[in-house]
Design a protein around this motif. Structure first.
Motif, PDB file in Angstrom:
ATOM      1  N   MET A  45       0.764  -1.006   0.136  1.00 50.92           N
ATOM      2  CA  MET A  45      -0.008   0.358   0.072  1.00 50.92           C
ATOM      3  C   MET A  45       0.963   1.209  -0.281  1.00 50.92           C
ATOM      4  N   GLN A  46       0.229   2.104  -0.646  1.00 52.13           N
ATOM      5  CA  GLN A  46       1.239   3.376  -0.920  1.00 52.13           C
ATOM      6  C   GLN A  46       0.623   4.184   0.061  1.00 52.13           C
ATOM      7  N   THR A  47       1.730   5.440   0.889  1.00 50.90           N
ATOM      8  CA  THR A  47       0.614   6.429   1.446  1.00 50.90           C
ATOM      9  C   THR A  47       0.691   7.413   0.821  1.00 50.90           C
ATOM     10  N   THR A  48      -0.194   7.700   1.315  1.00 52.98           N
ATOM     11  CA  THR A  48      -1.317   9.664   0.201  1.00 52.98           C
ATOM     12  C   THR A  48      -0.255  11.054   0.608  1.00 52.98           C
ATOM     13  N   ILE A  49       0.758  11.207   0.536  1.00 53.77           N
ATOM     14  CA  ILE A  49       1.660  11.987   1.452  1.00 53.77           C
ATOM     15  C   ILE A  49       1.961  13.064  -0.710  1.00 53.77           C
ATOM     16  N   THR A  50       1.346  14.082  -0.258  1.00 50.36           N
ATOM     17  CA  THR A  50       1.386  15.098  -1.541  1.00 50.36           C
ATOM     18  C   THR A  50       2.960  15.874  -1.385  1.00 50.36           C
ATOM     19  N   PRO A  51       3.947  16.751  -2.686  1.00 50.46           N
ATOM     20  CA  PRO A  51       4.455  17.851  -2.574  1.00 50.46           C
ATOM     21  C   PRO A  51       3.908  19.088  -1.327  1.00 50.46           C
ATOM     22  N   GLU A  52       2.906  19.238  -1.590  1.00 48.94           N
ATOM     23  CA  GLU A  52       2.252  19.891  -1.030  1.00 48.94           C
ATOM     24  C   GLU A  52       2.014  19.968   0.489  1.00 48.94           C
ATOM     25  N   TRP A  53       1.762  18.531   0.976  1.00 49.44           N
ATOM     26  CA  TRP A  53       1.381  18.092   2.567  1.00 49.44           C
ATOM     27  C   TRP A  53       3.017  18.559   3.121  1.00 49.44           C
ATOM     28  N   LYS A  54       3.418  17.516   2.693  1.00 48.94           N
ATOM     29  CA  LYS A  54       3.990  17.773   3.160  1.00 48.94           C
ATOM     30  C   LYS A  54       5.020  19.023   2.891  1.00 48.94           C
ATOM     31  N   GLY A  55       5.068  19.986   2.078  1.00 51.34           N
ATOM     32  CA  GLY A  55       5.525  21.879   2.685  1.00 51.34           C
ATOM     33  C   GLY A  55       4.625  22.147   4.032  1.00 51.34           C
ATOM     34  N   GLU A  56       4.118  21.865   3.657  1.00 44.37           N
ATOM     35  CA  GLU A  56       2.779  22.165   4.497  1.00 44.37           C
ATOM     36  C   GLU A  56       3.496  22.255   6.228  1.00 44.37           C
ATOM     37  N   VAL A  57       3.424  20.255   6.571  1.00 47.28           N
ATOM     38  CA  VAL A  57       4.188  19.698   7.447  1.00 47.28           C
ATOM     39  C   VAL A  57       5.513  20.803   7.981  1.00 47.28           C
ATOM     40  N   ARG A  58       6.331  20.865   6.800  1.00 45.45           N
ATOM     41  CA  ARG A  58       7.203  21.114   6.908  1.00 45.45           C
ATOM     42  C   ARG A  58       8.281  22.953   7.696  1.00 45.45           C
ATOM     43  N   LYS A  59       6.511  23.545   6.861  1.00 46.63           N
ATOM     44  CA  LYS A  59       6.620  25.104   7.325  1.00 46.63           C
ATOM     45  C   LYS A  59       6.169  25.249   8.703  1.00 46.63           C
ATOM     46  N   ARG A  60       5.036  23.958   9.148  1.00 43.08           N
ATOM     47  CA  ARG A  60       4.773  24.189  10.420  1.00 43.08           C
ATOM     48  C   ARG A  60       5.609  23.856  11.094  1.00 43.08           C
ATOM     49  N   MET A  61       6.566  23.028  10.766  1.00 43.19           N
ATOM     50  CA  MET A  61       7.493  22.312  11.955  1.00 43.19           C
ATOM     51  C   MET A  61       8.504  23.748  11.752  1.00 43.19           C
ATOM     52  N   THR A  62       8.616  24.040  11.333  1.00 42.85           N
ATOM     53  CA  THR A  62       9.975  25.653  11.416  1.00 42.85           C
ATOM     54  C   THR A  62       9.402  26.263  11.862  1.00 42.85           C
ATOM     55  N   ILE A  63       8.134  26.807  12.341  1.00 38.56           N
ATOM     56  CA  ILE A  63       7.165  27.647  12.911  1.00 38.56           C
ATOM     57  C   ILE A  63       7.276  27.527  14.103  1.00 38.56           C
ATOM     58  N   LEU A  64       7.031  26.355  14.667  1.00 37.24           N
ATOM     59  CA  LEU A  64       7.032  25.462  16.029  1.00 37.24           C
ATOM     60  C   LEU A  64       8.517  24.815  16.498  1.00 37.24           C
ATOM     61  N   GLY A  65       9.641  24.972  15.763  1.00 36.13           N
ATOM     62  CA  GLY A  65      10.804  24.644  16.445  1.00 36.13           C
ATOM     63  C   GLY A  65      10.691  23.211  16.564  1.00 36.13           C
ATOM     64  N   MET A  66       9.786  22.288  15.490  1.00 35.39           N
ATOM     65  CA  MET A  66      10.002  20.878  15.742  1.00 35.39           C
ATOM     66  C   MET A  66      11.125  20.491  14.689  1.00 35.39           C
ATOM     67  N   THR A  67      11.484  19.973  15.471  1.00 36.88           N
ATOM     68  CA  THR A  67      12.549  18.276  14.619  1.00 36.88           C
ATOM     69  C   THR A  67      11.859  17.604  15.068  1.00 36.88           C
ATOM     70  N   TYR A  68      11.918  16.097  13.633  1.00 34.67           N
ATOM     71  CA  TYR A  68      11.145  14.944  13.488  1.00 34.67           C
ATOM     72  C   TYR A  68      10.960  14.200  15.265  1.00 34.67           C
TER      73      TYR A  68
END
Length: 62
Positions: free
Chosen positions: A1-24
């Motif tokens: 089964m393949q995940t439904t990750i899109t470049p747009e979703w991944k970009g939004e996650v990374r943006k929010r992680m940066t704003i919140l100062g969050m690491t993986y």
């Protein structure tokens, strides 16, 4: 089964992680998943979309 990750979703996650100062590592801690599971999911290597809902909740996307 393949995940439904899109470049747009991944970009939004990374943006929010940066704003919140969050690491993986911190995202993994907050979601209850391991660091490696979060990294695999973000790279599209995870076999399901289970982490998606928790990631979105932690980052305020839901």
């Amino acid at each position: 089964m393949q995940t439904t990750i899109t470049p747009e979703w991944k970009g939004e996650v990374r943006k929010r992680m940066t704003i919140l100062g969050m690491t993986y590592e911190k995202l993994a801690e907050e979601t209850g998943y391991s660091d490696s599971a979060i990294r695999k999911y973000m790279c599209g290597l995870y076999t399901s979309d289970k982490p998606r809902e928790r990631i979105e909740r932690v980052l305020g996307m839901r």
